[in-house]
Design a protein around this motif. Sequence first.
Motif, PDB file in Angstrom:
ATOM      1  N   LEU A 113       0.852  -1.195   0.000  1.00  0.00           N
ATOM      2  CA  LEU A 113       0.000   0.000   0.000  1.00  0.00           C
ATOM      3  C   LEU A 113       0.880   1.234   0.000  1.00  0.00           C
ATOM      4  CD1 LEU A 113      -2.743   1.525   0.476  1.00  0.00           C
ATOM      5  CD2 LEU A 113      -2.297   1.226   2.919  1.00  0.00           C
ATOM      6  N   ARG A 114       0.614   2.137  -0.940  1.00  0.00           N
ATOM      7  CA  ARG A 114       1.360   3.390  -0.950  1.00  0.00           C
ATOM      8  C   ARG A 114       0.403   4.573  -1.002  1.00  0.00           C
ATOM      9  NH1 ARG A 114       7.050   3.503  -3.851  1.00  0.00           N
ATOM     10  NH2 ARG A 114       7.094   5.221  -2.373  1.00  0.00           N
ATOM     11  N   GLY A 115       0.801   5.644  -0.369  1.00  0.00           N
ATOM     12  CA  GLY A 115      -0.015   6.843  -0.360  1.00  0.00           C
ATOM     13  C   GLY A 115       0.613   7.889   0.527  1.00  0.00           C
ATOM     14  N   ASP A 116       0.062   9.078   0.468  1.00  0.00           N
ATOM     15  CA  ASP A 116       0.629  10.205   1.202  1.00  0.00           C
ATOM     16  C   ASP A 116       0.076  10.237   2.627  1.00  0.00           C
ATOM     17  OD1 ASP A 116       1.546  12.554   2.180  1.00  0.00           O
ATOM     18  OD2 ASP A 116       0.518  13.840   0.735  1.00  0.00           O
ATOM     19  N   PRO A 117       0.921  10.032   3.633  1.00  0.00           N
ATOM     20  CA  PRO A 117       0.422  10.022   5.012  1.00  0.00           C
ATOM     21  C   PRO A 117      -0.080  11.389   5.471  1.00  0.00           C
ATOM     22  CG  PRO A 117       2.819   9.912   4.988  1.00  0.00           C
ATOM     23  CD  PRO A 117       2.366   9.789   3.565  1.00  0.00           C
ATOM     24  N   GLN A 118       0.319  12.461   4.744  1.00  0.00           N
ATOM     25  CA  GLN A 118      -0.170  13.794   5.105  1.00  0.00           C
ATOM     26  C   GLN A 118      -1.624  13.984   4.645  1.00  0.00           C
ATOM     27  OE1 GLN A 118       1.902  15.821   6.725  1.00  0.00           O
ATOM     28  NE2 GLN A 118       3.684  14.505   6.506  1.00  0.00           N
ATOM     29  N   ASN A 119      -2.063  13.109   3.747  1.00  0.00           N
ATOM     30  CA  ASN A 119      -3.410  13.202   3.199  1.00  0.00           C
ATOM     31  C   ASN A 119      -4.379  12.464   4.128  1.00  0.00           C
ATOM     32  OD1 ASN A 119      -5.766  12.986   1.769  1.00  0.00           O
ATOM     33  ND2 ASN A 119      -4.787  12.473  -0.187  1.00  0.00           N
ATOM     34  N   ALA A 120      -5.101  13.233   4.935  1.00  0.00           N
ATOM     35  CA  ALA A 120      -5.975  12.626   5.942  1.00  0.00           C
ATOM     36  C   ALA A 120      -7.048  11.746   5.301  1.00  0.00           C
ATOM     37  CB  ALA A 120      -6.617  13.714   6.792  1.00  0.00           C
ATOM     38  N   ALA A 121      -7.515  12.156   4.130  1.00  0.00           N
ATOM     39  CA  ALA A 121      -8.565  11.379   3.465  1.00  0.00           C
ATOM     40  C   ALA A 121      -8.040  10.005   3.053  1.00  0.00           C
ATOM     41  CB  ALA A 121      -9.080  12.142   2.241  1.00  0.00           C
TER      42      ALA A 121
ATOM     43  N   ALA B 221     -10.108   0.170  -4.202  1.00  0.00           N
ATOM     44  CA  ALA B 221     -11.286   1.009  -4.446  1.00  0.00           C
ATOM     45  C   ALA B 221     -11.353   2.142  -3.432  1.00  0.00           C
ATOM     46  CB  ALA B 221     -12.557   0.152  -4.375  1.00  0.00           C
ATOM     47  N   ALA B 222     -10.899   1.865  -2.213  1.00  0.00           N
ATOM     48  CA  ALA B 222     -11.000   2.886  -1.159  1.00  0.00           C
ATOM     49  C   ALA B 222      -9.955   3.980  -1.319  1.00  0.00           C
ATOM     50  CB  ALA B 222     -10.869   2.219   0.213  1.00  0.00           C
ATOM     51  N   VAL B 223      -8.717   3.599  -1.669  1.00  0.00           N
ATOM     52  CA  VAL B 223      -7.639   4.607  -1.638  1.00  0.00           C
ATOM     53  C   VAL B 223      -7.366   5.257  -2.989  1.00  0.00           C
ATOM     54  CG1 VAL B 223      -6.523   3.476   0.328  1.00  0.00           C
ATOM     55  CG2 VAL B 223      -5.739   2.965  -2.016  1.00  0.00           C
ATOM     56  N   ALA B 224      -7.792   4.623  -4.081  1.00  0.00           N
ATOM     57  CA  ALA B 224      -7.494   5.180  -5.406  1.00  0.00           C
ATOM     58  C   ALA B 224      -7.982   6.628  -5.557  1.00  0.00           C
ATOM     59  CB  ALA B 224      -8.075   4.286  -6.499  1.00  0.00           C
ATOM     60  N   PRO B 225      -9.179   6.963  -5.069  1.00  0.00           N
ATOM     61  CA  PRO B 225      -9.616   8.366  -5.222  1.00  0.00           C
ATOM     62  C   PRO B 225      -8.746   9.354  -4.456  1.00  0.00           C
ATOM     63  CG  PRO B 225     -11.465   6.932  -4.634  1.00  0.00           C
ATOM     64  CD  PRO B 225     -10.216   6.135  -4.451  1.00  0.00           C
ATOM     65  N   HIS B 226      -7.943   8.859  -3.529  1.00  0.00           N
ATOM     66  CA  HIS B 226      -7.107   9.740  -2.716  1.00  0.00           C
ATOM     67  C   HIS B 226      -5.628   9.601  -3.062  1.00  0.00           C
ATOM     68  CE1 HIS B 226     -10.775  10.369  -0.513  1.00  0.00           C
ATOM     69  NE2 HIS B 226     -10.877   9.079  -0.278  1.00  0.00           N
ATOM     70  N   GLY B 227      -5.328   9.102  -4.264  1.00  0.00           N
ATOM     71  CA  GLY B 227      -3.947   9.034  -4.723  1.00  0.00           C
ATOM     72  C   GLY B 227      -3.178   7.841  -4.210  1.00  0.00           C
ATOM     73  N   GLY B 228      -3.832   6.909  -3.557  1.00  0.00           N
ATOM     74  CA  GLY B 228      -3.131   5.730  -3.047  1.00  0.00           C
ATOM     75  C   GLY B 228      -3.036   4.658  -4.116  1.00  0.00           C
ATOM     76  N   THR B 229      -2.038   3.793  -3.977  1.00  0.00           N
ATOM     77  CA  THR B 229      -1.914   2.664  -4.897  1.00  0.00           C
ATOM     78  C   THR B 229      -1.806   1.374  -4.104  1.00  0.00           C
ATOM     79  OG1 THR B 229       0.481   2.854  -4.982  1.00  0.00           O
ATOM     80  CG2 THR B 229      -0.743   4.008  -6.679  1.00  0.00           C
ATOM     81  N   VAL B 230      -2.321   0.320  -4.693  1.00  0.00           N
ATOM     82  CA  VAL B 230      -2.372  -0.984  -4.044  1.00  0.00           C
ATOM     83  C   VAL B 230      -1.820  -2.025  -5.008  1.00  0.00           C
ATOM     84  CG1 VAL B 230      -3.941  -2.776  -3.237  1.00  0.00           C
ATOM     85  CG2 VAL B 230      -4.310  -0.402  -2.550  1.00  0.00           C
ATOM     86  N   THR B 231      -0.892  -2.830  -4.541  1.00  0.00           N
ATOM     87  CA  THR B 231      -0.329  -3.888  -5.368  1.00  0.00           C
ATOM     88  C   THR B 231      -0.355  -5.202  -4.590  1.00  0.00           C
ATOM     89  OG1 THR B 231       1.214  -2.227  -6.207  1.00  0.00           O
ATOM     90  CG2 THR B 231       1.619  -4.508  -6.835  1.00  0.00           C
ATOM     91  N   ASP B 232      -0.936  -6.210  -5.202  1.00  0.00           N
ATOM     92  CA  ASP B 232      -0.956  -7.531  -4.572  1.00  0.00           C
ATOM     93  C   ASP B 232       0.409  -8.184  -4.785  1.00  0.00           C
ATOM     94  OD1 ASP B 232      -1.317 -10.079  -3.711  1.00  0.00           O
ATOM     95  OD2 ASP B 232      -3.004 -10.553  -5.018  1.00  0.00           O
ATOM     96  N   VAL B 233       1.177  -8.349  -3.714  1.00  0.00           N
ATOM     97  CA  VAL B 233       2.518  -8.936  -3.818  1.00  0.00           C
ATOM     98  C   VAL B 233       2.582 -10.274  -3.075  1.00  0.00           C
ATOM     99  CG1 VAL B 233       3.710  -6.753  -4.188  1.00  0.00           C
ATOM    100  CG2 VAL B 233       3.323  -7.548  -1.860  1.00  0.00           C
TER     101      VAL B 233
END
Lengths: 96, 218
Positions: free
Chosen positions: B42-50, B105-117
């Motif tokens: 899971l990747r995303g900006d921790p400063q982004n509360a959403a 589905a939850a994080v994509a609208p907030h710039g997050g990315t998800v990769t099944d590893v």
Amino acid sequence: MLLIHCPWCGPREEVEFRCGGQGHIARPADAMDISDAEYARYLFMRTNPKGWHYERWNHVHGCRRWFNALRHTVTHEIRATYRPGEKKPPLPDGTT
Amino acid sequence: MADAIPRLGALDHLGLAARATAEPGAAGVWLGERRFLAKINLRGDPQNAAFMQAAGAALDGVQPTTAPNTAVRAAAIDLLWLGPDEWLVVAAAGSEAALAARLAAAVAPHGGTVTDVTESRTTITVSGPRARDALAKGCPIDLHPRRFRPGDCAQSLLARVGVILLRADDATGPVPRFELHVLRSMADYLWRFLEDAGQEYGVAVVESEDRSQGSGIR
């Protein structure tokens, strides 16, 4: 074995890191306009000081983030490590 | 059909199941494998509360931590800090597809990315009274209980192999327990290293347990 302070992970052993060469190299803003020689100077020419050196390092076996370090090329002392975007610390010997 | 292809574990060729014992006895180092645990990057900006809120909600309330080298451990999910904007979700085997889809589905609208590893790594468990001594032979991380506490995690090297290391016990039991998430192509080598490192303390292979079934040594 040195302990290097990763700005994100804290102190870790040297084996987890890779040196990425000289730091704070700014890409010319007018890259399309300058001569090939000037561009080559930006691309290939690096300082090789005997003394303090601003470098980029990568915590390659840890968090895999890049950071900057101020390292002495003779004593291998690492005076400071800091995140990209942070202001570079002054040289310890007062030179610039 | 993809489902018809048998799924092979990274250490299946070692025949660990046949060696496994429920009672490690006097052995100092207890090794096991947790096969096929779901692993999602899971990747995303921790400063982004959403983003943080969406990720936590999709992970059953397990909130990504910004504290370096720590994991948030819940009943069904471990959430390991990998970097300032990167986490590893570890969950029960078989849950990866649904969990990754829900999280994406939850994080994509907030710039997050998800990769099944999930398939990239397998999980070796190291426990027992001398587990720390065996690991210390190849690991630069200070595993002393004062420095590497329950829930702490680290990415480092073990016998020159990159591993994600998690202290997986809660310090209430008599012995520490570590989980090593290791690239599956390195798992054979790392297992043999651990058997060798633990040889002087005695090595027992313990049951490969699944989290959903619970386990006495977890």
